[in-house]
Design a protein around this motif. Sequence first.
Motif: not given
Length: 192
Positions: A51-70
């Motif tokens: 769960v990522s709650n109201m954080a994506i707009m605060d993150m310079e890059s979301i790629e690392p979070m998505v890759a790790a989550s996968s």
Amino acid sequence: NPKLMVAGAVHEGMLERARAHGGNVDYRHADAMAEGALLALGDPGSFDAVVSNMAIMDMESIEPMVAASSRLLTPAGRFVFSTLHPAFNSGDVRPTVELDPEGSTTEIYSVKVSSYSRSSVGKGVAIPGQPVEQWYFHRPLWMILEPFFDHGFALDGLEEPLVGLKHEKPGTPGYVYTQLPGVLVARLRRTI
């Protein structure tokens, strides 16, 4: 017992408050933009949900979070995020209130969108009175979803809740979010 990872901007004090509520939850802290730090939280396939709650707009890059989550999610795992709505509440958007052009006293609420299709970075205030402005990273919807699709996720749920009713008063620009969604919530599932 289902295992859940919460990704995004979490302060240690917030974790302590969550731990105080008890329950069968193991809270850990890691940088959501550091893939290695996230992968250190568990074995591959060890989480049922992220769960990522109201954080994506605060993150310079979301790629690392998505890759790790996968890698960390079970084969049937899901990723749920909420973020400022990229079309109505981020980028170069101005909430407006005006009177009906026919001269009546009816108020019309809308947003003026000057740019949407390109990413942008800027500072702003999330909560009135906060001492320092924070960074915001606007991405159009396709840029938010692209890393998920690239890592084997499929979008299977989308909501655009109206959130301003309890917090905004008629006649204020923020009241527009009682008419237009200020938030976007999405659920994605692993497909591979």
